[in-house]
Design a protein around this motif. Structure first.
Motif, mmCIF file in Angstrom:
data_model
loop_
_atom_site.group_PDB
_atom_site.id
_atom_site.type_symbol
_atom_site.label_atom_id
_atom_site.label_comp_id
_atom_site.label_asym_id
_atom_site.label_seq_id
_atom_site.Cartn_x
_atom_site.Cartn_y
_atom_site.Cartn_z
ATOM 1 N N SER A 422 0.805 -1.215 0.000
ATOM 2 C CA SER A 422 0.000 0.000 0.000
ATOM 3 C C SER A 422 0.841 1.268 0.000
ATOM 4 N N GLU A 423 2.133 1.157 0.358
ATOM 5 C CA GLU A 423 2.985 2.333 0.438
ATOM 6 C C GLU A 423 4.061 2.362 -0.638
ATOM 7 N N GLY A 424 4.092 1.383 -1.515
ATOM 8 C CA GLY A 424 5.121 1.376 -2.555
ATOM 9 C C GLY A 424 5.581 -0.027 -2.861
ATOM 10 N N GLN A 425 6.922 -0.221 -2.887
ATOM 11 C CA GLN A 425 7.490 -1.516 -3.227
ATOM 12 C C GLN A 425 8.256 -2.085 -2.042
ATOM 13 N N VAL A 426 8.145 -3.387 -1.872
ATOM 14 C CA VAL A 426 8.937 -4.097 -0.876
ATOM 15 C C VAL A 426 9.451 -5.373 -1.529
ATOM 16 N N LEU A 427 10.483 -5.949 -0.926
ATOM 17 C CA LEU A 427 10.975 -7.231 -1.400
ATOM 18 C C LEU A 427 10.093 -8.353 -0.856
ATOM 19 N N LEU A 428 9.953 -9.410 -1.640
ATOM 20 C CA LEU A 428 9.007 -10.477 -1.328
ATOM 21 C C LEU A 428 9.194 -11.048 0.067
ATOM 22 N N ASP A 429 10.442 -11.302 0.481
ATOM 23 C CA ASP A 429 10.668 -11.942 1.782
ATOM 24 C C ASP A 429 10.140 -11.103 2.935
ATOM 25 N N ASP A 430 9.969 -9.801 2.725
ATOM 26 C CA ASP A 430 9.473 -8.942 3.787
ATOM 27 C C ASP A 430 8.002 -9.203 4.112
ATOM 28 N N VAL A 431 7.307 -9.926 3.227
ATOM 29 C CA VAL A 431 5.895 -10.224 3.484
ATOM 30 C C VAL A 431 5.644 -11.727 3.611
ATOM 31 N N VAL A 432 6.716 -12.509 3.584
ATOM 32 C CA VAL A 432 6.597 -13.969 3.662
ATOM 33 C C VAL A 432 7.025 -14.425 5.045
ATOM 34 N N GLY A 433 6.338 -15.403 5.590
ATOM 35 C CA GLY A 433 6.703 -15.962 6.882
ATOM 36 C C GLY A 433 7.997 -16.757 6.803
ATOM 37 N N GLN A 434 8.436 -17.271 7.955
ATOM 38 C CA GLN A 434 9.732 -17.951 7.993
ATOM 39 C C GLN A 434 9.631 -19.466 7.822
ATOM 40 N N GLY A 435 8.448 -19.973 7.530
ATOM 41 C CA GLY A 435 8.299 -21.405 7.323
ATOM 42 C C GLY A 435 8.337 -21.779 5.850
ATOM 43 N N PHE A 436 7.708 -22.896 5.516
ATOM 44 C CA PHE A 436 7.587 -23.299 4.117
ATOM 45 C C PHE A 436 6.617 -22.356 3.397
ATOM 46 N N THR A 437 6.866 -22.176 2.116
ATOM 47 C CA THR A 437 6.043 -21.285 1.306
ATOM 48 C C THR A 437 5.725 -21.959 -0.019
ATOM 49 N N VAL A 438 4.507 -21.767 -0.484
ATOM 50 C CA VAL A 438 4.137 -22.146 -1.846
ATOM 51 C C VAL A 438 3.967 -20.863 -2.643
ATOM 52 N N VAL A 439 4.673 -20.755 -3.730
ATOM 53 C CA VAL A 439 4.505 -19.638 -4.659
ATOM 54 C C VAL A 439 3.665 -20.139 -5.825
ATOM 55 N N ALA A 440 2.639 -19.389 -6.178
ATOM 56 C CA ALA A 440 1.698 -19.836 -7.206
ATOM 57 C C ALA A 440 1.334 -18.678 -8.128
ATOM 58 N N THR A 441 0.943 -19.014 -9.330
ATOM 59 C CA THR A 441 0.442 -18.002 -10.263
ATOM 60 C C THR A 441 -1.071 -18.081 -10.413
#
Length: 533
Positions: A422-441
């Motif tokens: 909402s305020e601009g751009q951030v890097l993906l890891d800044d919004v991802v938790g520290q566990g396993f992640t699924v990235v999807a399209t």
């Protein structure tokens, strides 16, 4: 020194011996996972001068996940193209950084202020109530018990004895590691042992203007030399020595150093900040773990500096270990998960070290006739279009271990695009938790959601439209990237989904929802944990 009568007793999950970059990174990561950690270091403060010159985007990404990304931005500068100059002075080889957009969000290779980075890491540790740091503390011995380890130590200031009981001890105590030697673990010799003089000098504005503006490898048989542009007006020279030319491991006077620098600078041009004679080694321990004692960093591998990967290798060790120790200690995951540490990291280190030695061999050739053949061969290769190598292409992926190796992209680092919030751009890891992640399209199906929840993972749906971050369901966040880094990577691997480990290495990819469900089941089976929630 007498040992006091009163013994201090500590119980924790993990004991770390050594508070250099590897130990401090590991302690920070373990602390963020909620483990109780005790860190021991025999010194009372960090070394005040930089030793490592380079830090790459993977290490910066690790620091970012520790909450140190913003603070590091002001103390790193892009690592400039390395030019290899042959005997005639002509450029025979060039190693350059990758072009933007950058795959991990950071400039791929950088010079940096190591003491500043270490101060940041230590300050972060002080913010963790579950991390205790013991300085001025010398380890006397480590005993492997049935349930874990007991570390015997002494406070070198007041003589108090200390006993630390923990599930695991990680030795990050450097190349001369007492713990490794006491275990009788041998080092595999990769046949590279060369004496070099390393000098850091703060140069004047005028000297900085006339010195090379990029990194230069002087591949000259009479005196091979590496010149590195560091942060600000700090410059480094690494100068090949003859055997016995200068003593190693002792302080050197400026009067001993200036003759080696006269080609570039004089005492009127600069102030020497640090100088030391080293023997650069290529060594790897034949064992990385014995029962509850684990080796990391220089304690388990030593890499010549010609790819600026020595410190980074240790930070990779820490990142690989941290989540695995967390799963084993907190969720009783399979011991095989910890065995995958060596299975993954040792081949990676060996390949990186081999490539560093190859570069060192190019630079350090002392025979004039052989150097002429080298220059001619590299000239032929340059005519064929291979004068320039992309630096990050030299870094391997993981080949085996906690991976679904048959799927495209498994073992590689997940890209980290810039995404909109909402305020601009951030890097993906800044919004991802520290566990396993699924990235999807695509939005997850019910079947996918159930499988992901069973793995205690999070789903990140990647789009390319300009929309702010949005939580669209439990465990599901929709993001829109700005440069197409992630979508191009997924397309390249013919994937709709990627299952990503906590250290951001890709477990595997899938094209269909059913394929993703199979990936999550395979990951759960490898973890050996029935209920991760």
């Amino acid at each position: 020194m007498s040992i006091g009568k009163n013994q201090k007793k500590i119980e924790c999950d993990v004991t770390i011996v050594g508070l250099g970059p590897t130990g401090a990174t590991l302690a920070g990561l373990l602390g963020s996972f909620g483990l109780a950690v005790t860190v021991i270091d025999k010194l009372d403060e960090l070394y005040p001068h930089p030793r490592a010159a380079g830090i790459d985007h993977e290490a910066l990404r690790i620091l970012q996940r520790l909450g140190l990304g913003e603070a590091m931005k002001t103390h790193v500068e892009p690592y400039r193209t390395s030019e290899y100059h042959g005997q005639s002075g002509s450029v025979i080889k060039r190693i350059s950084p990758a072009s933007p957009p950058y795959p991990l969000g950071w400039f791929p290779n950088n010079v940096f202020d190591q003491p500043y980075m270490e101060r940041l890491l230590r300050a972060r540790l002080r913010e963790h109530e579950n991390v205790e740091v013991l300085l001025n503390t010398e380890v006397l011995g480590v005993t492997d018990t049935r349930e874990g380890t007991t570390v015997s130590a002494v406070d070198t200031v007041d003589g108090q004895s200390i006993s630390i009981a923990s599930r695991y001890t990680v030795a990050c105590d450097g190349g001369s590691s007492h713990i490794r030697r006491n275990l009788g673990i041998e080092l595999e010799d990769h046949g590279f042992h060369e004496p070099w003089l390393v000098v850091d000098a703060e140069v004047s504005k005028e000297a900085a203007a006339r010195l090379p503006s990029t990194q230069v490898q002087y591949c000259e048989p009479e005196r091979p030399t590496t010149f590195v542009v560091l942060v600000g007006r700090l410059r480094r020279w690494e100068i090949r020595l003859d055997e016995g030319e200068l003593p190693t491991g002792v302080a050197l006077s400026d009067e001993q150093i200036w003759p080696y620098l006269k080609r570039w600078i004089t005492p009127e041009d600069a102030t020497i900040r640090r100088s030391a004679a080293y023997t650069f080694h290529g060594l790897t321990a034949v064992e990385w773990k014995r029962s509850h004692i684990i080796l990391a960093g220089d304690a388990v591998h030593m890499t010549p500096p010609f790819m600026a990967q020595g410190m980074v290798q240790g930070m990779r060790d820490a990142d690989n270990l941290a989540w695995k120790l967390s799963k084993v200690i907190k969720q009783d995951a399979s011991q095989q998960l910890l065995e995958s540490y060596e299975e993954e990291r040792r081949p990676h280190v060996l390949e990186t070290t081999t490539r560093a030695i190859e570069l060192g061999t190019i630079i350090g050739e002392r025979n004039s006739e052989a150097a002429t053949l080298r220059d001619d061969q590299l000239h032929i290769e340059s005519v064929g279009g291979t004068l320039t190598t992309v630096r990050q292409d030299l870094i391997p992926t993981l080949k085996s271990g906690f991976l679904e190796g048959s799927s495209p992209g498994a073992g590689s680092l997940l890209p980290q695009p810039f995404v909109h919030d909402s305020e601009g751009q951030v890097l993906l890891d800044d919004v991802v938790g520290q566990g396993f992640t699924v990235v999807a399209t695509v939005l997850p199906s019910a079947e996918v959601s159930v499988a992901v929840e069973a793995l205690d993972a999070q789903i990140i749906v990647i789009g390319t439209e300009r929309n702010p971050l949005e939580t669209i369901a439990d465990r599901v966040i929709a993001v829109s990237e700005t440069e197409g880094v992630m979508t191009r990577w997924l397309d390249l691997n013919d994937a709709t989904f990627a299952l990503v480990r906590p250290d951001k290495y890709v477990f595997g990819t899938a094209f269909t929802s059913h394929g993703l469900v199979q990936l999550t089941e395979a990951a759960r089976a490898k973890l050996g944990v029935r209920n991760l929630g």
